[in-house]
Scaffold this active site. Structure first.
Site, PDB file in Angstrom:
ATOM      1  N   LYS A   2       0.854  -1.183   0.000  1.00  0.00           N
ATOM      2  CA  LYS A   2       0.000   0.000   0.000  1.00  0.00           C
ATOM      3  C   LYS A   2       0.893   1.237   0.000  1.00  0.00           C
ATOM      4  O   LYS A   2       1.866   1.301   0.770  1.00  0.00           O
ATOM      5  CB  LYS A   2      -0.898   0.000   1.246  1.00  0.00           C
ATOM      6  N   ASP A  57      -0.241  -0.428  -4.499  1.00  0.00           N
ATOM      7  CA  ASP A  57      -1.656  -0.057  -4.563  1.00  0.00           C
ATOM      8  C   ASP A  57      -1.826   1.319  -3.940  1.00  0.00           C
ATOM      9  O   ASP A  57      -1.554   1.512  -2.756  1.00  0.00           O
ATOM     10  CB  ASP A  57      -2.497  -1.091  -3.797  1.00  0.00           C
ATOM     11  N   GLU A  59      -1.545  -0.181  -8.921  1.00  0.00           N
ATOM     12  CA  GLU A  59      -2.989  -0.349  -8.792  1.00  0.00           C
ATOM     13  C   GLU A  59      -3.663   0.945  -8.343  1.00  0.00           C
ATOM     14  O   GLU A  59      -3.232   1.561  -7.364  1.00  0.00           O
ATOM     15  CB  GLU A  59      -3.268  -1.469  -7.777  1.00  0.00           C
ATOM     16  N   ASP A  76      -8.992  -1.045  -9.886  1.00  0.00           N
ATOM     17  CA  ASP A  76      -9.719  -1.745  -8.818  1.00  0.00           C
ATOM     18  C   ASP A  76     -11.027  -0.985  -8.567  1.00  0.00           C
ATOM     19  O   ASP A  76     -12.067  -1.304  -9.168  1.00  0.00           O
ATOM     20  CB  ASP A  76      -8.828  -1.809  -7.565  1.00  0.00           C
ATOM     21  N   LYS A 102     -13.059  -8.158  -8.035  1.00  0.00           N
ATOM     22  CA  LYS A 102     -13.587  -8.595  -6.740  1.00  0.00           C
ATOM     23  C   LYS A 102     -15.082  -8.774  -6.929  1.00  0.00           C
ATOM     24  O   LYS A 102     -15.775  -7.803  -7.218  1.00  0.00           O
ATOM     25  CB  LYS A 102     -13.353  -7.527  -5.673  1.00  0.00           C
TER      26      LYS A 102
HETATM   27 MG    MG Z   1      -6.842  -2.203  -4.403  1.00  0.00          MG
END
Ligand code: MG
Length: 383
Positions: free
Chosen positions: A175, A200, A225, A250, A274
């Site tokens: 992250k 990300d 991402e 995402d 997802k």
């Molecule tokens: Mg993500």
């Protein structure tokens, strides 16, 4: 390819009851992202009950609307007030019909997914087949990646990464946020020269940060991402033209239409799918199909799911377009004790096995559900 008739031997589903059990599971370590800290995973365990069979799913919305506008509480409200009446209103002709039934309700993809995925699980259990078989999944195990939250120092990031690399995870995801990007990623790259590493941004950046993001091109990242806005496809296309590193979308992809728009605009070269974010399995498989046709690689993201949601994600990630390691880690990455028994473990090949049983292939352990449950209600079909 999905066999469109796989469920016809089961016939129409008349749900007798739907249960929503709130489950709160402490995380092994609090997970820190640009959006905040999560110390526990709180979700609705959804059961769709009919004919002595229960279909299971778990909701993915978090306590605060920091990932999308949905929350743990809005999922409950929308399911109870708006989706359950539509689910109960008439027999359901197959699991694919759920999305159409819910279409009048705008967005609330996570609420829709929680019910839709439980219906898919119910149908596959009733038919005695696993979901990956139904969808033409081609792999028995899925390459596992691990996601690392924000840490106060680079040393702590390296210390956090070490055990996962040693355990054999196939990809590290870090992250990042403004001011915490090049340095930690460069340190990881130095520590693991041959490792698949990605970052990300969780929408922490804007196009004004283009220069800082272009520095990441030197680090041979697998992908970057969602650096830009959660609804954005246009600025991502601008940034992608400037970057060598593939951008992965995402938050911006919530439907197959979003995916088609992203392909038209060339907003990214990789999709994170997802099922919870896109309204359920039907939409997730459709996004996989358009991405695969366009030659865009996909992988399956995670929302700190328990073994129930993890099993659902593994069924999906067995599809042939899921060519990159997914955010699917062993149960022990997040939980001391999972909701399923046995828990998911990492194989020596750095993979997780796709459960082979009917439906999602796992069932919640009743004693553990009781232990972690904080409240629960069951709604019965009227009349
Ligand atoms: Mg993500």
């Amino acid at each position: 390819m999905t066999d469109p008739t796989w469920w016809t031997s089961v016939g129409a589903l008349v749900p007798e009851a739907v249960s929503l059990t709130e489950v709160a599971m402490p995380l092994v370590t609090p997970f820190v992202t640009a959006r905040g800290v999560e110390a526990e995973r709180r979700f609705w365990l959804v059961g769709v009950h009919a004919g002595g069979i229960t279909g299971w799913a778990e909701s993915v919305a978090q306590g605060e609307p920091l990932y999308s506008e949905e929350t743990h509480q809005t999922v409950h409200l929308v399911v109870v007030e708006h989706l359950l009446p539509r689910l109960f209103q008439a027999p359901l002709d197959g699991p694919e019909a759920v999305a159409a039934r819910f279409r009048p309700i705008r967005h609330h993809e996570m609420a829709k997914a929680a019910l839709e995925m439980a219906v898919f699980d119910w149908y596959a259990r009733a038919a005695g087949v696993s979901l990956h078989t139904v969808w033409g999944g081609t792999r028995a195990e899925v390459a596992a990646g691990v996601a690392l939250g924000l840490t106060p120092t680079v040393e702590e990031l390296l210390a956090a990464a070490d055990p996962f690399v040693a355990a054999g995870y196939r990809r590290l995801k870090v992250k990042i946020q403004r001011g915490w990007d090049f340095e930690p990623l460069a340190a990881l790259r130095r520590a693991y020269p041959g490792m698949a590493i990605m970052a990300d941004g969780n929408s922490a950046y804007t196009l004004l940060d283009q220069k800082a993001l272009m520095r990441l091109d030197d680090l041979d990242l697998l992908m970057l991402e969602q650096p830009l806005g959660p609804d954005d496809l246009v600025d991502h296309a601008v940034l992608q033209r400037a970057l060598k590193t593939p951008i992965c979308l995402d938050e911006s992809l919530r439907s197959v239409q979003d995916a088609q728009h992203a392909l038209s605009l060339a907003s990214g070269r990789v999709f994170n799918i997802k099922p919870g974010r896109v309204g359920g399995f039907r939409s997730a498989v459709a996004i996989h199909d358009v991405a695969r046709a366009a030659g865009v690689d996909v992988w399956c993201g995670g929302m700190l799911e328990s073994g129930i949601g993890r099993a659902a994600n593994l069924q999906l990630a067995s599809l042939p377009g899921f060519t990159l390691p997914s955010d699917l880690s062993a149960s022990s990455r997040y939980f001391v004790e999972d909701l399923i028994d046995p828990p998911f473990v990492l194989t020596e090949r750095g993979t997780l096995a796709v459960p082979r049983g009917p439906g999602i292939g796992v069932t919640p352990d009743a004693a553990r559900v009781r232990r972690f449950a904080t409240q629960g209600t069951e709604w019965h079909r009227p009349g």
